[in-house]
Design a protein around this motif. Structure first.
Motif, PDB file in Angstrom:
ATOM      1  N   SER A  70      16.046  58.538  45.523  1.00  0.00           N
ATOM      2  CA  SER A  70      15.564  58.348  44.150  1.00  0.00           C
ATOM      3  C   SER A  70      14.151  57.806  44.099  1.00  0.00           C
ATOM      4  O   SER A  70      13.450  58.007  43.111  1.00  0.00           O
ATOM      5  N   GLU A  71      13.696  57.129  45.152  1.00  0.00           N
ATOM      6  CA  GLU A  71      12.337  56.586  45.125  1.00  0.00           C
ATOM      7  C   GLU A  71      11.257  57.660  45.308  1.00  0.00           C
ATOM      8  O   GLU A  71      10.094  57.426  45.019  1.00  0.00           O
ATOM      9  N   ILE A  72      11.640  58.832  45.776  1.00  0.00           N
ATOM     10  CA  ILE A  72      10.672  59.929  45.879  1.00  0.00           C
ATOM     11  C   ILE A  72      10.496  60.525  44.482  1.00  0.00           C
ATOM     12  O   ILE A  72      11.408  61.147  43.940  1.00  0.00           O
ATOM     13  N   VAL A  73       9.305  60.310  43.923  1.00  0.00           N
ATOM     14  CA  VAL A  73       9.036  60.788  42.558  1.00  0.00           C
ATOM     15  C   VAL A  73       7.817  61.693  42.476  1.00  0.00           C
ATOM     16  O   VAL A  73       7.430  62.106  41.379  1.00  0.00           O
ATOM     17  N   ILE A  74       7.205  62.022  43.605  1.00  0.00           N
ATOM     18  CA  ILE A  74       6.063  62.935  43.552  1.00  0.00           C
ATOM     19  C   ILE A  74       6.503  64.299  43.018  1.00  0.00           C
ATOM     20  O   ILE A  74       5.735  65.010  42.381  1.00  0.00           O
ATOM     21  N   ASP A  75       7.789  64.624  43.212  1.00  0.00           N
ATOM     22  CA  ASP A  75       8.339  65.855  42.660  1.00  0.00           C
ATOM     23  C   ASP A  75       8.392  65.796  41.138  1.00  0.00           C
ATOM     24  O   ASP A  75       8.115  66.780  40.461  1.00  0.00           O
ATOM     25  N   GLU A  76       8.709  64.633  40.586  1.00  0.00           N
ATOM     26  CA  GLU A  76       8.684  64.468  39.131  1.00  0.00           C
ATOM     27  C   GLU A  76       7.267  64.603  38.590  1.00  0.00           C
ATOM     28  O   GLU A  76       7.055  65.173  37.520  1.00  0.00           O
ATOM     29  N   VAL A  77       6.303  64.072  39.316  1.00  0.00           N
ATOM     30  CA  VAL A  77       4.908  64.167  38.877  1.00  0.00           C
ATOM     31  C   VAL A  77       4.484  65.638  38.818  1.00  0.00           C
ATOM     32  O   VAL A  77       3.929  66.089  37.815  1.00  0.00           O
ATOM     33  N   ALA A  78       4.791  66.386  39.869  1.00  0.00           N
ATOM     34  CA  ALA A  78       4.418  67.807  39.897  1.00  0.00           C
ATOM     35  C   ALA A  78       5.107  68.570  38.765  1.00  0.00           C
ATOM     36  O   ALA A  78       4.469  69.348  38.049  1.00  0.00           O
ATOM     37  N   GLY A  79       6.392  68.353  38.594  1.00  0.00           N
ATOM     38  CA  GLY A  79       7.125  69.047  37.539  1.00  0.00           C
ATOM     39  C   GLY A  79       6.684  68.639  36.152  1.00  0.00           C
ATOM     40  O   GLY A  79       6.551  69.477  35.251  1.00  0.00           O
ATOM     41  N   GLN A  80       6.436  67.345  35.966  1.00  0.00           N
ATOM     42  CA  GLN A  80       6.005  66.861  34.652  1.00  0.00           C
ATOM     43  C   GLN A  80       4.623  67.393  34.300  1.00  0.00           C
ATOM     44  O   GLN A  80       4.377  67.779  33.165  1.00  0.00           O
ATOM     45  N   TRP A  81       3.724  67.435  35.271  1.00  0.00           N
ATOM     46  CA  TRP A  81       2.395  67.994  35.000  1.00  0.00           C
ATOM     47  C   TRP A  81       2.477  69.480  34.716  1.00  0.00           C
ATOM     48  O   TRP A  81       1.734  69.984  33.877  1.00  0.00           O
TER      49      TRP A  81
END
Length: 165
Positions: A70-81
């Motif tokens: 859950s601490e890996i959030v770079i995927d959320e950043v890419a998807g959110q952008w």
């Protein structure tokens, strides 16, 4: 350095709901990039964070197959952008540079739809998530971002084409 990147400078360490924190931080930074550097810079930043995300996830999860910490959030950043690119492009195309202040429903919708698709994991989002590898960690959020961006455009069309008439 890999931990700094995968947690997106510590956002993934915030509790509860680190994915939501990562997405919220991504929206704030994405709006700032668009506002101060322009839409083309947001496109480049999205491409770069996606490439860095794939690389960082591959390294971070090399000895942890099947994990999606859950601490890996770079995927959320890419998807959110990716989701944010849809309203940003629509306003950029019309020459509206301060859209995030004037047209806040665009980025709010991008955030909410992205979180919905990221948590719900319908169709291709869920298929990517079930891969159980480092590529799936990134791919499910990119699919969620694509679906969220499309949902923002549909919602804007409904709001401005049907509801506003």
């Amino acid at each position: 350095m890999i931990r700094v990147l995968t947690t997106f400078f510590g956002l993934g360490l915030l509790r509860p709901a680190p994915g939501t924190w990562g997405s919220a931080g991504a929206v704030a930074l994405g709006i700032a990039i668009d506002r101060f550097l322009g839409f083309p810079a947001l496109v480049i930043a999205t491409f770069l964070v996606t490439c860095v995300g794939f690389l960082a996830c591959r390294v971070a999860l090399a000895d942890r197959p099947g994990e999606d910490p859950s601490e890996i959030v770079i995927d959320e950043v890419a998807g959110q952008w990716l989701a944010l690119l849809f309203p940003a492009y629509a306003f950029w195309q019309r020459g509206l540079e301060d859209w995030a202040v004037v047209a806040y429903p665009g980025w709010v919708a991008a955030f909410l739809f992205f979180r919905l698709f990221d948590i719900w994991k319908p169709w291709l989002v869920g298929r990517a998530d079930r891969r159980g590898d480092w590529q799936g960690v990134m791919l499910d959020d990119l699919w969620a971002g694509l679906f969220a961006g499309l949902a923002v455009i549909v919602a804007a069309g409904v709001a401005h084409g049907v509801i506003m008439r």
